[in-house]
Design an enzyme around this catalytic site. Structure first.
Site, PDB file in Angstrom:
ATOM      1  N   GLY A  95      48.878  11.615  -7.547  1.00 36.92           N
ATOM      2  CA  GLY A  95      49.550  12.439  -8.552  1.00 36.92           C
ATOM      3  C   GLY A  95      48.571  12.998  -9.571  1.00 36.92           C
ATOM      4  CG  ASP A 316      50.237   3.598 -14.397  1.00 40.54           C
ATOM      5  OD1 ASP A 316      51.325   4.185 -14.230  1.00 40.54           O
ATOM      6  OD2 ASP A 316      49.165   4.201 -14.562  1.00 40.54           O
TER       7      ASP A 316
HETATM    8  O1  SPQ Z   1      47.860   9.430  -9.888  1.00 39.78           O
HETATM    9  P1  SPQ Z   1      49.197   8.762  -9.926  1.00 39.78           P
HETATM   10  O2  SPQ Z   1      49.674   8.468  -8.554  1.00 39.78           O
HETATM   11  O3  SPQ Z   1      50.201   9.527 -10.723  1.00 39.78           O
HETATM   12  O4  SPQ Z   1      48.927   7.357 -10.655  1.00 39.78           O
HETATM   13  C1  SPQ Z   1      49.680   6.470 -11.503  1.00 39.78           C
HETATM   14  C2  SPQ Z   1      49.320   5.008 -11.029  1.00 39.78           C
HETATM   15  O5  SPQ Z   1      50.152   4.098 -11.014  1.00 39.78           O
HETATM   16  O6  SPQ Z   1      48.138   4.806 -10.778  1.00 39.78           O
HETATM   17  C3  SPQ Z   1      51.187   6.691 -11.523  1.00 39.78           C
HETATM   18  F1  SPQ Z   1      51.758   6.520 -10.420  1.00 39.78           F
HETATM   19  O7  SPQ Z   1      49.144   6.541 -12.834  1.00 39.78           O
HETATM   20  C4  SPQ Z   1      49.270   7.710 -13.676  1.00 39.78           C
HETATM   21  C5  SPQ Z   1      50.015   7.302 -14.929  1.00 39.78           C
HETATM   22  O8  SPQ Z   1      51.273   6.787 -14.641  1.00 39.78           O
HETATM   23  C6  SPQ Z   1      47.873   8.170 -14.003  1.00 39.78           C
HETATM   24  C7  SPQ Z   1      47.821   9.052 -15.195  1.00 39.78           C
HETATM   25  C8  SPQ Z   1      46.584   9.817 -15.469  1.00 39.78           C
HETATM   26  O9  SPQ Z   1      45.506   9.464 -14.963  1.00 39.78           O
HETATM   27  O10 SPQ Z   1      46.682  10.795 -16.246  1.00 39.78           O
HETATM   28  C9  SPQ Z   1      48.851   9.139 -16.102  1.00 39.78           C
HETATM   29  C10 SPQ Z   1      50.146   8.470 -15.894  1.00 39.78           C
HETATM   30  O11 SPQ Z   1      51.067   9.408 -15.358  1.00 39.78           O
HETATM   31  P2  SPQ Z   1      51.917  10.404 -16.315  1.00 39.78           P
HETATM   32  O12 SPQ Z   1      52.804  11.145 -15.384  1.00 39.78           O
HETATM   33  O13 SPQ Z   1      52.660   9.504 -17.241  1.00 39.78           O
HETATM   34  O14 SPQ Z   1      50.979  11.262 -17.021  1.00 39.78           O
END
Ligand code: SPQ
Length: 429
Positions: A95, A316
């Site tokens: 993501g 997380d």
């Molecule tokens: O990359 P991904 O899959 O979205 O990773 C996650 C994780 O658990 O490692 C979420 F599933 O972390 C995100 C986190 O939840 C990583 C992140 C970032 O590096 O900016 C921010 C968070 O997501 P968000 O949507 O709240 O900005």
């Protein structure tokens, strides 16, 4: 599929660990190093699947990135030399790669098509596509541009003032990265603080960025200059061992060089609020990020309420915090965590399913989880939902379970912590 059978573990955990580099900071180091001018050396880079996706993305645009163990050497030549990729870009399960790259690609003068694995394909991208379109970006794709696959016709953008409607560092970062290729100021404001690694790193790379309370402003006036980056240990990875040492009787663990950026340390505050014995030593700041050593000793725990502004600071870690709460006396209530529904999987549903299979007394709410402790965990067959954080939480749960715990598939762990099982072995005596 990589199934794993775990036996009850009746002994204490002890020793010292250095968890791999922070995933969020590792992604950002590749992005900034690739678009800066000059050579960037990244040390203690996370060699996980997600961060390697980001490396591949830049290699496909012609950037030379050499990897030796956990060190990267990135030869940045500025965004003007980035090439239109010949093939569609694959984001895999990541993501962060997807959201941050959309922000950058929207302002580059070429076409890209992007896609991901089936899990990423279910995660909302309109949260970044909407503000990027306000900046004049040309993006289209599945669900009217709400999901990958997406197509981006990069072009010069215009600056906007964007008030974040959701608590998301990825959305904030996408808009800031787009701001590097926009006419005029781009201002992002947030009501709740989310992780600020993008801002810190843009500053370290000499971008024209100002942070003023809840407002961040960026312009395209200065190009980024290469700088060396040391990536602190990932507190989201350390969290599994913080919880393990807290709940396995007689344990004591020390974790070195863990990232302690204030926007990420909610887990430490929750552990303390639940009565955990945790000590922080050797604090220092490197590349604009705070880090230090954490020593944790097992103790009796009690329930707590986790809600409001702390949620993005531990989002997380909630799966493993829920496990922690099953071993604490009294009730723990987690609220305002609706974002968990759109992670790699619906983490509220997954946590409740895994923990109740193991005999815990837990229930889901629309925006959180209620855990009634303390319960003895039994054992059982667990689905990990192809989610690294759910898989690692289930492994830690097996340490206090009374019967065998069998995980259907642990391959997702490589997303953020490829050496997790090896590190766990090292502290089992
Ligand atoms: O990359 P991904 O899959 O979205 O990773 C996650 C994780 O658990 O490692 C979420 F599933 O972390 C995100 C986190 O939840 C990583 C992140 C970032 O590096 O900016 C921010 C968070 O997501 P968000 O949507 O709240 O900005």
């Amino acid at each position: 599929m990589n199934a794993l059978k775990l036996h009850p573990y009746p002994k204490a955990l002890s020793g010292e660990l250095e968890v791999p580099g922070d995933k969020s900071i590792s992604h950002r180091s590749v992005i900034m190093g690739s678009i800066a001018n000059g050579t960037t050396k990244v040390s203690h880079f996370l060699d996980g699947e997600d961060c390697m996706r980001t490396v591949q993305v830049f290699r496909s645009m012609g950037v030379s990135i050499e990897k030796k163990g956990s060190t990267l050497i990135i030869e940045g030549k500025g965004t003007a030399t980035l090439k239109e990729p010949k093939e569609p870009i694959y984001f895999g399960n990541s993501g962060t790669t997807a959201r941050l790259m959309l922000g950058l690609l929207a302002g580059l003068p070429f076409f890209t098509a992007v896609y991901g694995d089936p899990y990423l394909s279910n995660r909302p991208m309109d949260r970044v596509v909407t503000p990027l379109k306000e900046m004049d970006a040309v993006i289209d794709g599945r669900g009217n541009g709400s999901y990958v696959p997406l197509a981006i016709r990069g072009k010069k953008l215009k600056g906007i003032h964007y008030a974040l409607p959701i608590k998301s560092a990825q959305v904030k970062s996408a808009v800031l990265l787009a701001g590097l290729h926009a006419e005029g100021d781009t201002i992002v404001s947030e009501k709740t603080t989310t992780r600020n690694h993008t801002e810190n790193m843009l500053q370290a790379f000499n971008a024209d960025i100002t942070m003023d309370g809840m407002y961040t402003t960026i312009t395209n006036k200065r190009s980024l200059q290469a700088t060396d980056v040391y990536v602190p240990g990932d507190i989201s990875s350390a969290a599994f061992f913080l919880v393990a040492a807290s709940i396995v009787p007689g344990s004591r663990l020390r974790m070195k060089n863990v990232g302690l950026n204030q926007t990420r340390t909610g887990i430490i505050e929750v552990l303390k609020a639940m009565g955990a014995m945790i000590e922080i030593t050797n604090q220092q700041s490197i590349s604009g990020e705070l880090l230090g050593d954490l020593t944790i000793t097992s103790t009796e725990l009690h329930g707590t309420v986790i809600e409001g502004d702390i949620i993005p600071r531990l989002i997380d870690e909630i799966p493993v915090i829920a496990l922690l709460a099953t071993q604490a006396d009294g009730t723990t209530i987690i609220r305002n965590a609706e974002e968990l529904r759109v992670k790699e999987t619906d983490r509220i549903a997954a946590v409740v399913n895994v923990l109740s299979t193991l005999g815990a007394n837990v229930e889901s709410t629309t925006d959180g989880i209620i855990i009634y402790g303390k319960t003895n965990l039994t054992g059982g067959h667990i689905s990990t939902y192809n989610d690294h954080r759910i898989a690692m939480m289930a492994v830690i749960a097996s340490l206090v379970a009374q019967e065998e715990v069998i995980l259907d598939d642990t391959s997702s762990i490589t997303v953020s912590y490829p050496t997790f099982l090896k590190d766990l072995q090292r502290i089992m005596n």
